[in-house]
Design a protein around this motif. Structure first.
Motif, short mmCIF file in Angstrom:
data_model
loop_
_atom_site.label_atom_id
_atom_site.label_comp_id
_atom_site.label_asym_id
_atom_site.label_seq_id
_atom_site.Cartn_x
_atom_site.Cartn_y
_atom_site.Cartn_z
N ASN A 64 126.80 -15.77 30.24
CA ASN A 64 126.64 -16.55 31.47
C ASN A 64 125.24 -17.16 31.62
N ILE A 65 124.30 -16.72 30.80
CA ILE A 65 122.94 -17.28 30.89
C ILE A 65 122.51 -17.89 29.55
N GLN A 66 123.50 -18.28 28.71
CA GLN A 66 123.20 -18.83 27.39
C GLN A 66 123.40 -20.35 27.31
N TYR A 67 123.51 -21.01 28.46
CA TYR A 67 123.73 -22.46 28.44
C TYR A 67 122.43 -23.19 28.08
N PRO A 68 122.53 -24.41 27.57
CA PRO A 68 121.32 -25.14 27.18
C PRO A 68 120.51 -25.59 28.38
N HIS A 69 119.22 -25.67 28.17
CA HIS A 69 118.30 -26.12 29.22
C HIS A 69 118.18 -27.63 29.17
N ALA A 70 118.61 -28.30 30.23
CA ALA A 70 118.56 -29.77 30.28
C ALA A 70 117.15 -30.23 30.65
N GLU A 71 116.52 -30.92 29.74
CA GLU A 71 115.16 -31.42 30.01
C GLU A 71 115.17 -32.50 31.08
N ILE A 72 116.22 -33.33 31.07
CA ILE A 72 116.35 -34.41 32.06
C ILE A 72 117.52 -34.08 32.97
N ASP A 137 120.81 -21.21 32.33
CA ASP A 137 120.08 -21.63 31.13
C ASP A 137 118.86 -20.74 30.85
N LEU A 138 118.89 -19.51 31.33
CA LEU A 138 117.70 -18.65 31.23
C LEU A 138 117.29 -18.40 29.79
N ILE A 139 118.23 -18.11 28.90
CA ILE A 139 117.87 -17.78 27.51
C ILE A 139 117.16 -18.96 26.86
N SER A 140 117.65 -20.17 27.12
CA SER A 140 117.00 -21.36 26.54
C SER A 140 115.59 -21.54 27.09
N ARG A 141 115.41 -21.19 28.35
CA ARG A 141 114.07 -21.26 28.94
C ARG A 141 113.17 -20.17 28.36
N CYS A 142 113.72 -18.99 28.25
CA CYS A 142 112.94 -17.81 27.87
C CYS A 142 112.40 -17.89 26.44
N LYS A 143 113.25 -18.33 25.52
CA LYS A 143 112.88 -18.33 24.10
C LYS A 143 112.41 -16.93 23.68
N CYS A 159 109.90 -13.00 26.74
CA CYS A 159 109.96 -14.46 26.62
C CYS A 159 108.68 -15.00 25.98
N THR A 160 108.85 -16.10 25.26
CA THR A 160 107.70 -16.75 24.60
C THR A 160 107.39 -18.11 25.20
N GLU A 161 108.16 -18.56 26.18
CA GLU A 161 107.90 -19.85 26.83
C GLU A 161 106.53 -19.80 27.51
N THR A 162 105.72 -20.82 27.22
CA THR A 162 104.35 -20.84 27.76
C THR A 162 104.22 -21.64 29.04
N ASN A 163 105.20 -22.50 29.32
CA ASN A 163 105.14 -23.27 30.57
C ASN A 163 105.52 -22.35 31.72
N HIS A 164 104.57 -22.11 32.60
CA HIS A 164 104.77 -21.12 33.67
C HIS A 164 105.94 -21.50 34.58
N GLY A 170 113.33 -19.94 36.04
CA GLY A 170 114.60 -19.46 35.50
C GLY A 170 115.20 -18.32 36.30
N TRP A 171 114.44 -17.73 37.22
CA TRP A 171 114.95 -16.66 38.08
C TRP A 171 115.12 -17.14 39.53
N ARG A 172 115.32 -18.42 39.70
CA ARG A 172 115.53 -18.96 41.04
C ARG A 172 116.90 -19.66 41.11
N SER A 173 117.92 -18.97 40.69
CA SER A 173 119.24 -19.58 40.63
C SER A 173 119.98 -19.55 41.96
N PHE A 174 119.83 -18.46 42.71
CA PHE A 174 120.63 -18.30 43.93
C PHE A 174 119.74 -18.31 45.17
#
Length: 303
Positions: A64-72, A137-143, A159-164, A170-174
């Protein structure tokens, strides 16, 4: 039961000096509303930029959290402000001009609209940060780091994502902020149209009803786009939409009677008129259109 007018014959409003002057100003004006609006606005920006959400632990194997992260995004935050904030505000302003609305009606309409927006975003952000639900899309964000176990609970430190912002958002879904904001702004516009065109009164033609409900369709399309971008699921969007339309209705009804009232196109009398009536000094007022005591504050008349 009708709403009782506040009597200025007792309490702080009857006192002499600066205390009485401040109390009378507080009762006669919309200063409390503006102070509340300022507090809401300040609190929202503090939460938005200074507070991080609660980070729920998660499984890498959670589909449920493995969807791609849409840049646009289909509707970016900036465009959402334009669609649900700026455009409805312009439409409200132009409508009030065309209707030749008085100062009081124009004032409370715009004030109610702004309160609807800022109260909604404040409530939404408080819940978002408290719940800390992962986005689809959390997994795609998290890397996540290599060799992170997939079937064990992990936290955000893997996670290895450097953009804060990208990571922690990614934890502000609901609930969905786009959805709540869209229904707060466009929902208020729809309620205003319903009142001005008496949509809920008997024998109203379908054309007026369709025009009045069109903003709700636009809000729904904005909400649906959040699922298409995999920023939220249906649950997030539905709850966000309910919050937005509920706050819009609350804000609208603070200044306007119910939509089935024969006077639904007119706001309640101004606070100054109601205050002055306590002294028996009501004057003809172009903004209220008639004496405040003649206005149906009870919302009970259905004829």
């Amino acid at each position: 039961m009708s709403r009782s007018t506040r009597s200025p014959d007792h309490g702080l409003t009857a006192r002499q000096g600066w205390i009485g002057s401040v109390a009378r100003f507080w009762e006669k004006t919309y200063a409390p509303d503006y102070i509340g609006l300022a507090i809401l606005t300040t609190a929202y920006f503090l939460i938005e930029f200074l507070q991080e959400p609660f980070h729920r632990m998660f499984f890498l194997s959670n589909i449920n959290i493995q969807y791609p992260h849409a840049e646009i995004e289909r509707v970016s935050p900036g465009w959402n402000i334009i669609y649900a904030g700026c455009i409805p505000l312009v439409i409200l302003t132009l409508t009030l001009i065309v209707l030749r609305a008085g100062v009081h009606k124009s004032h409370v309409t715009i004030l109610g609209f702004l309160i609807s927006l800022f109260l909604t975003v404040f409530i939404t952000d408080v819940i978002k940060n408290a719940v800390g639900r992962p986005r689809p899309d959390l997994i795609s964000r998290c890397k996540p780091k290599p060799n992170t176990p997939k079937d064990a609970l992990v936290d955000w430190t893997v996670c290895t994502e450097t953009n804060h912002h990208t990571l922690h958002d990614g934890w502000r879904s609901f609930p969905s902020g786009h959805s709540s904001f869209a229904f707060a702004g466009l929902g208020f516009l729809s309620l205003f149209f319903c009142g001005q065109m008496h949509v809920f009164r008997p024998r109203t033609d379908l054309g007026r009803a369709l025009l009045a409900f069109a903003p709700l369709l636009c809000a729904a399309m904005i909400a649906i786009s959040r699922c298409e971008d995999y920023r939220h699921d249906v649950y997030d969007v539905t709850c966000g939409s309910i919050i937005g339309i509920s706050v819009a209705y609350f804000s609208y009804r603070r200044y306007y009677p119910k939509l089935r009232s024969p006077k639904c196109h007119e706001p309640f009398p101004s606070r100054e008129a109601m205050f002055n009536e306590g002294f028996g000094k009501i004057k003809d007022d172009e903004e209220t259109g008639r004496r405040a005591r003649d206005f149906d504050l009870s919302d009970d008349e259905e004829s």
